[in-house]
Each structure stands twice: as structure tokens, then as C-alpha cells.
Design an enzyme around this catalytic site. Structure first.
Site, short mmCIF file in Angstrom:
data_model
loop_
_atom_site.label_atom_id
_atom_site.label_comp_id
_atom_site.label_asym_id
_atom_site.label_seq_id
_atom_site.Cartn_x
_atom_site.Cartn_y
_atom_site.Cartn_z
N TRP A 1 10.73 14.47 -3.48
CA TRP A 1 10.34 14.45 -1.98
C TRP A 1 11.09 15.72 -1.46
O TRP A 1 10.56 16.42 -0.59
CB TRP A 1 10.99 13.18 -1.30
CG TRP A 1 10.08 11.95 -1.79
CD1 TRP A 1 10.43 10.81 -2.54
CD2 TRP A 1 8.52 11.90 -1.64
NE1 TRP A 1 9.36 10.05 -2.78
CE2 TRP A 1 8.26 10.33 -2.14
CE3 TRP A 1 7.67 12.70 -1.09
CZ2 TRP A 1 7.04 10.04 -2.52
CZ3 TRP A 1 6.31 12.31 -1.33
CH2 TRP A 1 6.10 10.78 -1.77
N ASP B 1 15.51 13.77 5.84
CA ASP B 1 14.27 13.02 5.59
C ASP B 1 15.06 11.46 5.35
O ASP B 1 15.83 11.70 4.29
CB ASP B 1 13.35 13.40 4.32
CG ASP B 1 12.70 12.47 4.06
OD1 ASP B 1 12.53 11.27 4.32
OD2 ASP B 1 11.78 12.73 2.86
N LYS C 1 8.91 2.32 4.00
CA LYS C 1 9.93 2.09 3.03
C LYS C 1 10.67 1.13 3.55
O LYS C 1 11.46 0.28 2.80
CB LYS C 1 10.67 3.25 2.89
CG LYS C 1 9.94 4.59 2.17
CD LYS C 1 9.52 4.08 0.68
CE LYS C 1 8.35 5.08 0.25
NZ LYS C 1 8.63 6.63 0.45
C1 LIG Z 1 7.82 7.90 0.41
C2 LIG Z 1 8.68 9.18 0.58
C3 LIG Z 1 8.10 10.13 1.32
C4 LIG Z 1 6.56 10.24 1.64
O1 LIG Z 1 6.10 9.53 2.70
P1 LIG Z 1 4.93 9.38 3.29
O2 LIG Z 1 4.95 8.70 4.57
O3 LIG Z 1 4.24 8.64 2.03
O4 LIG Z 1 4.40 10.82 3.48
C5 LIG Z 1 8.77 11.30 1.78
N1 LIG Z 1 10.23 11.15 1.54
C6 LIG Z 1 10.86 10.06 0.95
C7 LIG Z 1 12.32 10.07 0.70
C8 LIG Z 1 10.07 9.03 0.38
O5 LIG Z 1 10.62 7.81 0.03
#
Ligand SMILES: *Cc1c(COP(=O)(O)O)cnc(C)c1O
Length: 357
Positions: free
Chosen positions: A100, A167, A191
Site C-alpha cells: 500500500w 494512510d 477496514k
Molecule cells: C486496503 C488498504 C488500502 C486500499 O484501500 P481502498 O479503499 O480499497 O482503495 C490502502 N491502504 C491500506 C493500508 C489498506 O489496508
């Protein structure tokens, strides 16, 4: 209903209470006689949901003055681009802690001089790099606080001389965060904060407006701030379910209380992984994630991979297969996962050891 224990990495398990509120609202949104799926987002009833959602974020994370939360479509993956669009003038550094983080960096590379300041790719991202120094001539430092795929987590809020951007897709609301250390915190909701279809951004307002490029309307955080996330039709269903999930979190004692539970859940499972001779953890101990617990079969037992997955599935364990980049197993212990779910998994691992150990 069948008894199951859901360890999916995402979309995550959501609290029963939120699912029930959503199914009621699908039939009749707040007594309007109209389904949540057909209401106008330009009504008082919807404004109330939106306001409530924003203020729950503020309350649960103790978001200080000067910050605002916006809700967007496109997932965290679209925000990889928004980050660079809105913050990258010349140069930015990214902490490379996995797929990511690399994807976030890739989006920025198209817009300026973006580079990895440190990386744990040398050991398949099983740890979080430390001890790097942050230069003062960069526009921002980007970190991924929880590495969903590898089960590592950056548990401290870095003190950074330059704007810090994170993030936090997979650990937001799982532990207290010192929001004031960040210029921007963003992530996909699915998540830990809610269902798929919406992402969040907690923005320090004075951190915007520092780049000279033209920013397309939908990619401009300022537009979404100004319009209170209603520049275009917001994902009403996802925002509603997120708001109900936050209400549940508040009624369960908030982030501090859920953090204690999360620590206990993770400790319980890691203790079993460390004790059970059939299994071993893949992440470096000091960087082990509270949310995503990655483990594999010990040397000599590798051939039991599919056996264990079938065995666990027969006992109601869902979503344990590890990501293809790591292999083995991954149990995601997001907020709605309970201590009982974890104990059930541990019992299953013990039973498997008796049978095959
Ligand atoms: C799942 C995830 C993403 C991607 O998220 P989307 O909403 O599917 O674009 C980005 N960063 C992390 C840390 C993730 O676990």
C-alpha cells in the site's frame, strides 16, 4: 444463523447494531416512509446523519480545532493521488512499509520528486524501518501506519519537522492517535470504520493551498471541505452504516476502551502463535500489528497449510487465508471482532496441534 467467526481483512466485520440499524433504514429512513436508498441527500434528515457522523469522528479521535473530516468516494487508492495533488509541490518522502505504501508512492511519482526515505522490502516488509532522519526540505512525509498485508504497525505518532501524512486505513479508531501531529490522516472505511464505498480524510485546514498546480475539482480537498462532503452525491448508504458503527464504538466506551480490548485480543492470539509448535508469526515482534495477525506453519509442518484452513473453516473460522504475498494465515482482529472470536480461533489451533503435532 450459522455460528461463524469472521477474520476477514476487509471489508471488515461490522457490529450487529450497525447492520440492524442499516436494515431498518433500508425500509424506512428515520420515519420518513422512504428507503435510505431513495432519500434525497438535500434533506434535513440526511444533513443530521452527516453532521452526526462528522461529530462522532471528532469526538472519538479527539480531533482538535482547525481540523475537519471529509467523506469521499474512490477509496484510499484514489486518495493516494489526492495526497500528491494537494500537497506535493517539489519533493516528498514516503516510508516504504509494503504494497500500500508503494502504491501511494507510485501515484506521487507522477507529480514530483517523490522517493522512499527508508524501506523494509529487504525482509519482505516484516518490520517497520526506524532511525531514519527526516529532511526539512520536503513538502511532506507519508507513512502507512498499519500494513494490512504483512501485519506490521507503526504504533507511534512520529514527531515530524515537515507535514506528516498518514494512510490509517486499517488501524484508524483501533487505538488513540495524537491527531495534532498530522497534516492529513486518510483511509478507506472498510477496514475498521465502516463498510466499503466511502473513505475518510481528517485534514488540518491550514495545510492546504500550498501547491501551485491546477487541481481538478473532484481531486481538490478544499472543495470537499467547503461543501461539507456534499459537492456531489455522497455515498449515503456507506456513510449511514459508518455513522452507526461510530455510534456503537461510542457506546462501547470509545477508542481508549476498544484499544484495551484490541490489545487483549492480539496478545491472546500472539501468545498462542508463540506457544504452539505448529505455528510461527511472520512479523518482527516489536512491530506486530494489533489489527492483522500474520502467521505461517513452522518448518516441517508446511504441508499442513490447506488442512488447517479446512479444519478451521469446519469450525466456523472465516477469512484466515493469508495474503498471497505472505502466504500462511492472517487473522484480522478489527474492532467488531470479540475476545470470544479470538478464543475460538485459539481453541481451534490447540485442537489442530493435538491432532497433527
Ligand atoms: C486496503 C488498504 C488500502 C486500499 O484501500 P481502498 O479503499 O480499497 O482503495 C490502502 N491502504 C491500506 C493500508 C489498506 O489496508
Amino acid at each position: 444463523m450459522k455460528e461463524v467467526h469472521v477474520f476477514n481483512a476487509g471489508p471488515c466485520l461490522l457490529p450487529r447494531q450497525a447492520i440492524e440499524a442499516a436494515s431498518d433504514a433500508l425500509k424506512d429512513f428515520k420515519g420518513t416512509g422512504v428507503s435510505l436508498l431513495s432519500i434525497s441527500h438535500r434533506t434535513k434528515e440526511w444533513d443530521e446523519t452527516m453532521d452526526e457522523c462528522r461529530s462522532l469522528w471528532k469526538e472519538l479521535l479527539h480531533i482538535p480545532e482547525g481540523y475537519e473530516t471529509v467523506f469521499l468516494g474512490g477509496g484510499a487508492s484514489l486518495q493516494f493521488l489526492l495526497v500528491a495533488m494537494n500537497y506535493l509541490e517539489k519533493k516528498a518522502a514516503y516510508l516504504d512499509t509494503g504494497v500500500w505504501a508503494s502504491k501511494a508512492l507510485k501515484e506521487a511519482k507522477g507529480l514530483g520528486d517523490a522517493y522512499a526515505i527508508a524501506s523494509s522490502s529487504d525482509r519482505n516488509y516484516t518490520y517497520v524501518p526506524k532511525g531514519f532522519s527526516i529532511p526539512s526540505d520536503i513538502d511532506y512525509l507519508h507513512v502507512t501506519t498499519n500494513n494490512t498485508i504483512y501485519g506490521t504497525e507503526l504504533k507511534t505518532d512520529i514527531e515530524s519537522p515537515v507535514p506528516l501524512i498518514a494512510d490509517m486505513s486499517s488501524d484508524i479508531l483501533s487505538r488513540p492517535v495524537n491527531v495534532s501531529r498530522y497534516a492529513l490522516i486518510y483511509g478507506g472505511a472498510q477496514k475498521n470504520a465502516g463498510p466499503a464505498g466511502v473513505s475518510f480524510a481528517i485534514i488540518r485546514k491550514d495545510s492546504l493551498g500550498k501547491v501551485s498546480r491546477h487541481i481538478p475539482t473532484m481531486l481538490d480537498y478544499r472543495v470537499h471541505l467547503d461543501k461539507l462532503s456534499m459537492f456531489n452525491t455522497p455515498p449515503v448508504f456507506s456513510i449511514f452504516v459508518m455513522s452507526e458503527t461510530l455510534k456503537w464504538l461510542k457506546s462501547s466506551g470509545g477508542v481508549e476502551a476498544i484499544h484495551e480490548k484490541n490489545v487483549r485480543k492480539a496478545d491472546t492470539l500472539y501468545a498462542e502463535i508463540d506457544r504452539n509448535p505448529l505455528f510461527r508469526g511472520t512479523a518482527c515482534k516489536e512491530d506486530r500489528s494489533l489489527m492483522n495477525v500474520c502467521f505461517v506453519l513452522s518448518d516441517g509442518y508446511e504441508s499442513l497449510q490447506d488442512d488447517f484452513l479446512t479444519f478451521a473453516k469446519e469450525r466456523g473460522m472465516i477469512g484466515l487465508k493469508g495474503h498471497r504475498l505472505v502466504g500462511g494465515f492472517r487473522a484480522s482482529l478489527y474492532n467488531a471482532c470479540t475476545q470470544e472470536d479470538v478464543e475460538a480461533l485459539v481453541a481451534c489451533m490447540r485442537e489442530f496441534e493435538k491432532l497433527r503435532g
